[in-house]
Design an enzyme around this catalytic site. Structure first.
Site, PDB file in Angstrom:
ATOM      1  N   HIS A 169       0.831  -1.216   0.000  1.00  0.00           N
ATOM      2  CA  HIS A 169       0.000   0.000   0.000  1.00  0.00           C
ATOM      3  C   HIS A 169       0.867   1.268   0.000  1.00  0.00           C
ATOM      4  O   HIS A 169       0.493   2.287   0.590  1.00  0.00           O
ATOM      5  CB  HIS A 169      -0.944   0.030   1.208  1.00  0.00           C
ATOM      6  CG  HIS A 169      -1.918  -1.097   1.247  1.00  0.00           C
ATOM      7  ND1 HIS A 169      -3.176  -1.020   0.704  1.00  0.00           N
ATOM      8  CD2 HIS A 169      -1.817  -2.353   1.745  1.00  0.00           C
ATOM      9  CE1 HIS A 169      -3.813  -2.173   0.882  1.00  0.00           C
ATOM     10  NE2 HIS A 169      -3.000  -3.005   1.508  1.00  0.00           N
ATOM     11  N   ASN A 225     -10.302  -2.970   2.381  1.00  0.00           N
ATOM     12  CA  ASN A 225      -9.969  -3.008   0.960  1.00  0.00           C
ATOM     13  C   ASN A 225     -11.230  -2.797   0.126  1.00  0.00           C
ATOM     14  O   ASN A 225     -12.339  -2.800   0.663  1.00  0.00           O
ATOM     15  CB  ASN A 225      -9.364  -4.370   0.596  1.00  0.00           C
ATOM     16  CG  ASN A 225      -7.882  -4.474   0.946  1.00  0.00           C
ATOM     17  OD1 ASN A 225      -7.225  -3.465   1.207  1.00  0.00           O
ATOM     18  ND2 ASN A 225      -7.365  -5.680   0.943  1.00  0.00           N
ATOM     19  N   TYR A 232       0.507  -3.973  12.307  1.00  0.00           N
ATOM     20  CA  TYR A 232       0.362  -2.553  11.974  1.00  0.00           C
ATOM     21  C   TYR A 232       1.105  -1.655  12.948  1.00  0.00           C
ATOM     22  O   TYR A 232       1.746  -0.687  12.547  1.00  0.00           O
ATOM     23  CB  TYR A 232      -1.132  -2.186  11.879  1.00  0.00           C
ATOM     24  CG  TYR A 232      -1.738  -2.741  10.605  1.00  0.00           C
ATOM     25  CD1 TYR A 232      -1.905  -4.117  10.445  1.00  0.00           C
ATOM     26  CD2 TYR A 232      -2.104  -1.934   9.546  1.00  0.00           C
ATOM     27  CE1 TYR A 232      -2.419  -4.654   9.279  1.00  0.00           C
ATOM     28  CE2 TYR A 232      -2.624  -2.467   8.370  1.00  0.00           C
ATOM     29  CZ  TYR A 232      -2.779  -3.824   8.248  1.00  0.00           C
ATOM     30  OH  TYR A 232      -3.277  -4.358   7.095  1.00  0.00           O
TER      31      TYR A 232
HETATM   32 FE1  HDE Z   1      -2.545  -4.827   5.509  1.00  0.00          FE
HETATM   33  N1  HDE Z   1      -0.771  -4.001   6.013  1.00  0.00           N
HETATM   34  N2  HDE Z   1      -1.888  -6.598   6.183  1.00  0.00           N
HETATM   35  N3  HDE Z   1      -4.266  -5.729   4.888  1.00  0.00           N
HETATM   36  N4  HDE Z   1      -3.225  -3.088   4.839  1.00  0.00           N
HETATM   37  C1  HDE Z   1      -0.424  -2.724   5.806  1.00  0.00           C
HETATM   38  O1  HDE Z   1       0.675  -1.316   7.295  1.00  0.00           O
HETATM   39  C2  HDE Z   1      -0.797  -6.794   6.945  1.00  0.00           C
HETATM   40  C3  HDE Z   1      -4.588  -7.033   5.021  1.00  0.00           C
HETATM   41  C4  HDE Z   1      -4.483  -2.804   4.386  1.00  0.00           C
HETATM   42  O2  HDE Z   1      -3.347   3.424   3.845  1.00  0.00           O
HETATM   43  C5  HDE Z   1       0.896  -2.377   6.406  1.00  0.00           C
HETATM   44  O3  HDE Z   1       1.087   0.906   7.430  1.00  0.00           O
HETATM   45  C6  HDE Z   1      -0.715  -8.170   7.366  1.00  0.00           C
HETATM   46  C7  HDE Z   1      -5.980  -7.248   4.774  1.00  0.00           C
HETATM   47  C8  HDE Z   1      -4.569  -1.427   3.995  1.00  0.00           C
HETATM   48  O4  HDE Z   1      -1.778   3.327   5.359  1.00  0.00           O
HETATM   49  C9  HDE Z   1       1.302  -3.655   7.126  1.00  0.00           C
HETATM   50  C10 HDE Z   1      -1.803  -8.784   6.781  1.00  0.00           C
HETATM   51  C11 HDE Z   1      -6.483  -6.018   4.472  1.00  0.00           C
HETATM   52  C12 HDE Z   1      -3.319  -0.888   4.256  1.00  0.00           C
HETATM   53  C13 HDE Z   1       0.170  -4.578   6.782  1.00  0.00           C
HETATM   54  C14 HDE Z   1      -2.526  -7.799   6.057  1.00  0.00           C
HETATM   55  C15 HDE Z   1      -5.404  -5.091   4.547  1.00  0.00           C
HETATM   56  C16 HDE Z   1      -2.502  -1.952   4.780  1.00  0.00           C
HETATM   57  C17 HDE Z   1       1.908  -1.859   5.453  1.00  0.00           C
HETATM   58  C18 HDE Z   1      -2.181 -10.246   6.860  1.00  0.00           C
HETATM   59  C19 HDE Z   1      -7.929  -5.666   4.082  1.00  0.00           C
HETATM   60  C20 HDE Z   1      -2.854   0.519   3.975  1.00  0.00           C
HETATM   61  C21 HDE Z   1       2.148  -0.418   5.834  1.00  0.00           C
HETATM   62  C22 HDE Z   1      -2.491 -10.695   8.122  1.00  0.00           C
HETATM   63  C23 HDE Z   1      -8.867  -5.870   5.139  1.00  0.00           C
HETATM   64  C24 HDE Z   1      -3.150   1.447   5.103  1.00  0.00           C
HETATM   65  C25 HDE Z   1       1.263  -0.165   6.919  1.00  0.00           C
HETATM   66  C26 HDE Z   1      -2.730   2.842   4.738  1.00  0.00           C
HETATM   67  C27 HDE Z   1      -1.172  -1.789   5.193  1.00  0.00           C
HETATM   68  C28 HDE Z   1       0.133  -5.825   7.235  1.00  0.00           C
HETATM   69  C29 HDE Z   1      -3.677  -8.102   5.308  1.00  0.00           C
HETATM   70  C30 HDE Z   1      -5.597  -3.684   4.263  1.00  0.00           C
HETATM   71  C31 HDE Z   1       2.660  -4.201   6.783  1.00  0.00           C
HETATM   72  C32 HDE Z   1       0.360  -8.782   8.220  1.00  0.00           C
HETATM   73  C33 HDE Z   1      -6.737  -8.570   4.867  1.00  0.00           C
HETATM   74  C34 HDE Z   1      -5.778  -0.705   3.419  1.00  0.00           C
HETATM   75  O5  HDE Z   1       1.345  -3.460   8.510  1.00  0.00           O
END
Ligand code: HDE
Length: 740
Positions: A118, A191, A405
């Site tokens: 992202h 999402n 996060y």
């Molecule tokens: Fe994320 N995800 N994610 N994700 N995600 C990040 O956090 C993570 C997942 C989502 O505009 C990171 O600040 C893991 C699902 C959005 O700043 C990080 C897993 C969904 C955004 C991270 C998931 C998301 C992130 C990267 C699996 C939809 C952007 C930078 C367990 C429900 C937020 C950050 C923004 C961002 C980890 C899966 C949505 C690395 C470990 C499922 C919208 O922390």
């Protein structure tokens, strides 16, 4: 060797300050040199200079001539910002030049690590307004009082691409919402697709590694069309449902404004007594759903890589505030137990036909950011930020995210005090004993920094409050400690099929096309074949189409961990086409004009577009604009090759005979009409425009979505027709895959 400057030049001060004389001292916007100097009462100092305010309200030192004075970050006035301090005119630069060193040091530190996923995002401010109370199921303060508004910040994003990638990658979009409630920040980090690729957070690094550019070559950027991604998918059948969504047009949205948002996981709502109700969150765009065509997306990325961010910026700045409804699907344990799938499995949806979506509020984005970095880049979403009344389920993906996060924000923002940054700070009162650390900006005042303490409520500070404070659902848990995947997560194909059969024929075609496109970029035939073996468990017709498109013999179906259910009913809510808008409002018409274009037709068309609540942009041979048949001049937004038709929802060509003859020579003008035609757009055609269409080779093919613009009344009829957005039947005539 460089020539030594003439002595006279050496002593003279170089004329390197390049403020044009007509701007020096001018009142630039927001810089009115009012000479107010409000000296705080406790400051017994007299200022030797006047003060003024900058665009952000910041105070500036002002010289006698009224021009604000440049200072260092320490507030020291700067005499020369063009030349570093040297020993002798052509001598070495001196280490003692504090201004130079500060300026370069700060520049060197301007970047922070981009998000691992992202990275490319765009944010805006707004508010959430409660329209229906949820007090019956949740004690969350934000859900209590109908009509009350809660400030919000939303960041939309792509997932795979780096920060500088393009907006129209085929990708999932992030839809992260920060709600500054009166009982703390609630981050709903969702999402635009309601399911995910994997079921357990343990797999996330592998998924992301596989999707990102391949590590040895560092390409391809921002796309999944490569071996590593499809290798991972072909070996992870749990991702097949999500693949149906990412290969659909959901992954190439027309605008952030035309996407749905989903919380994805099952969460809990808790009432004051601690009673739990399961909940899934939905954001439904008032603008309706809309996507672009794949061939169009590819071209938009070149023509305007910032297509989505520009669209949001323009819409908000023009007062056309995008709006979403917040919907909730509420269900209890009895439903969860009776459902065909596990509600803790993030690769599954709950069809709206089974649990209707109850609309409880609206989200409006009405303000762009003041500064991209300070707000959009520094915003830190954390799934674990939920206020009292909202709680987590045991979805193993959500549980993993709750760790990830916070960890990622500390890495990105450099320390534990990222909550002090205004975009992340709650807007409700806070009181705690956390202190120090990098960049601490508001350490608690006073002597007491611990609790319990006996210093009384004023000096001793805040106390825990069992009644008001956050409490978790008192869920009982038992069982052996084990690394396991629940048997109830084992069905990977049934809902993938349900999604596919819920699509209109054109949407199904696009899914097939996307799979063929992506797998055609995969070099290893065995990976292509393994993907098709999974598709056989989804839909035999789709698998055959993809195998045929790849020129691949049909493999045997993959062995399913659990026999798929093949008769799940179609759900209309899963289609984009069935949930499109009813008007052309908020859309953009591209108006290709030449000198001498019929003024009556042009003006009537502009009137009809404006009355619809849509916008238009003029494209012309020269950006200065054109002179219409009645002598009025009209400015252009784009020169022809800078304003291709892929940037518009519909196009109209109103030109004079000479203009048409001129444009017919121009490849970009011909592309303008052939692309609009190929992308199934509504096309308005002025009477003199025919030669351009003839030279472009499509005059014979024009159909009922190519409407005449011969008289003033035609403008309205054209805009009304364009409400349908695209004329999809045409695709069957302009695409080899449709006939092949
Ligand atoms: Fe994320 N995800 N994610 N994700 N995600 C990040 O956090 C993570 C997942 C989502 O505009 C990171 O600040 C893991 C699902 C959005 O700043 C990080 C897993 C969904 C955004 C991270 C998931 C998301 C992130 C990267 C699996 C939809 C952007 C930078 C367990 C429900 C937020 C950050 C923004 C961002 C980890 C899966 C949505 C690395 C470990 C499922 C919208 O922390």
């Amino acid at each position: 060797m460089a020539k030594k400057p003439a002595p006279s030049k050496a002593v003279a001060k170089p004329a390197s300050t390049v403020i044009p004389s007509d701007l020096a001292g001018a009142d630039l916007p927001g810089e009115s040199p009012q000479k107010s100097s409000p000296i705080p009462s406790d400051a017994a100092v007299s200022l030797s200079y006047a003060e003024t305010q900058g665009p952000g309200g910041e105070t500036r030192q002002v010289a006698g001539d009224g021009i604000p004075i440049l200072t260092s970050a320490q507030g020291i006035p700067v005499a020369d910002d063009q030349n570093s301090l040297k020993q002798g005119v052509r001598g070495p630069t001196l280490l003692e030049d504090a201004h130079f060193r500060e300026k370069i040091f700060h520049f060197d530190h301007e970047r922070i690590p981009e998000r691992v996923v992202h990275a490319r995002g765009y944010g805006a401010h707004g508010f959430f307004e409660l329209t229906e109370s949820l007090a019956d199921v949740s004690r969350a303060d934000i859900f209590q009082r109908v009509g009350e508004r809660t400030p919000a910040f939303v960041r939309f994003s792509t997932v795979a691409g780096s920060k500088g990638s393009f907006d129209l990658a085929r990708d999932v979009r992030g839809f992260a919402v920060k709600l500054y409630t009166q009982e703390g920040n609630w981050d709903l980090v969702g999402n635009n697709i309601p399911v995910f690729f994997i079921q357990d957070a343990m797999k996330f690094p592998d998924l992301v590694h596989a999707a990102k550019p391949e590590p040895d070559r560092d390409f391809p950027q921002a796309q999944t069309a490569h071996d590593n991604f499809w290798d991972f998918v072909s070996l992870s059948p749990e991702s097949i449902h999500m693949i149906m969504w990412t290969m659909s047009d959901r992954a190439i949205p027309r605008s952030f404004r035309t996407m749905e948002g989903f919380g994805v996981h099952t969460f809990r709502l808790l009432d004051a007594a601690g009673k739990s109700t399961f909940v899934k969150f939905h954001w439904k765009p008032k603008q309706g759903l809309q996507s672009v065509a794949w061939n169009e997306a590819v071209k938009i990325n070149g023509a305007d890589p910032d297509f989505h961010r520009r669209d949001l910026w323009d819409a908000i700045n023009s007062g056309d505030f995008p709006e979403w409804e917040l919907g909730v699907q509420l269900f209890d344990d009895a439903f969860a137990d009776s459902f065909d799938f596990d509600v803790l499995d993030a690769t599954k949806i709950i069809p709206e036909e089974l649990v209707p979506v109850r609309i409880v509020g609206r989200l409006v984005l009405d303000r762009v950011v003041d500064n991209f970095f300070a707000e959009t880049e520094q915003v830190a979403f954390c799934t674990q930020n939920v206020p009292p009344g909202i709680d987590f389920s045991n979805d193993p993906l959500l549980q993993g995210r709750n760790f990830s996060y916070l960890d990622t924000q500390i890495k990105r923002l450099g320390g534990p005090n990222f909550t002090h940054i205004p975009i992340n700070a709650p807007k409700c009162p806070m009181a705690h004993f956390q202190q120090d650390g990098h960049m601490a900006m508001r350490n608690p005042k006073g002597r007491v920094n611990y609790e319990p303490n006996s210093w009384g409520p004023t000096q001793g500070g805040a106390r825990e409050n069992p009644a008001r404070g956050f409490s978790s659902f008192a869920e009982a848990a038992d069982g052996p400690k084990a690394r396991v995947r629940s048997e109830s997560f084992a069905d990977h194909y049934s809902q993938a099929r349900q999604f596919y059969v819920s699509q209109t024929p054109i949407e199904q075609k696009h899914i097939g096309d996307a799979l063929v496109f992506e797998l055609s970029k995969v070099e290893r035939p065995d990976i292509r074949s393994r993907v098709v073996s999974h598709l056989l468990n989804v839909d035999a017709g789709l698998a055959a189409t993809v195998a045929n498109g790849l020129g691949l013999p049909l493999p045997a179906a993959a062995v399913a961990a659990r026999e798929p259910i093949v008769d799940l009913p179609a759900s209309d809510k899963l289609s984009i086409v069935k949930n499109g808008p009813a008007t052309f409002k908020g859309r953009k018409l591209g108006l290709l004009l030449s000198d001498g274009a019929d003024a009556g037709v042009v003006k009537a068309l502009i009137k009809a577009v404006t009355a619809e609540g849509a916008v238009y942009e003029v494209i012309a041979p020269k950006v200065a604009g054109v002179t219409l048949s009645d002598g009025t001049t009209i400015a252009a937004k784009h020169k022809v090759d800078g304003g291709p038709s892929v940037l518009f929802d519909a196009v109209a060509v109103v030109v004079s005979a000479e203009g048409a003859a001129l444009l017919a020579l121009d490849a970009a003008a011909k592309d303008f009409v052939t692309d609009a035609f190929a992308h199934c757009k509504y096309i308005g055609i002025g009477v003199e425009a025919q030669p351009l269409f003839a030279k472009a080779g499509i005059a014979e093919d024009l159909d009922e979505a190519c409407l005449p613009l011969g008289k003033a009344a035609d403008g309205k009829a054209f805009v009304e027709a364009a409400r349908a957005l695209r004329f999809w039947p045409r695709e069957l005539k302009v695409d080899l895959d449709a006939v092949g």
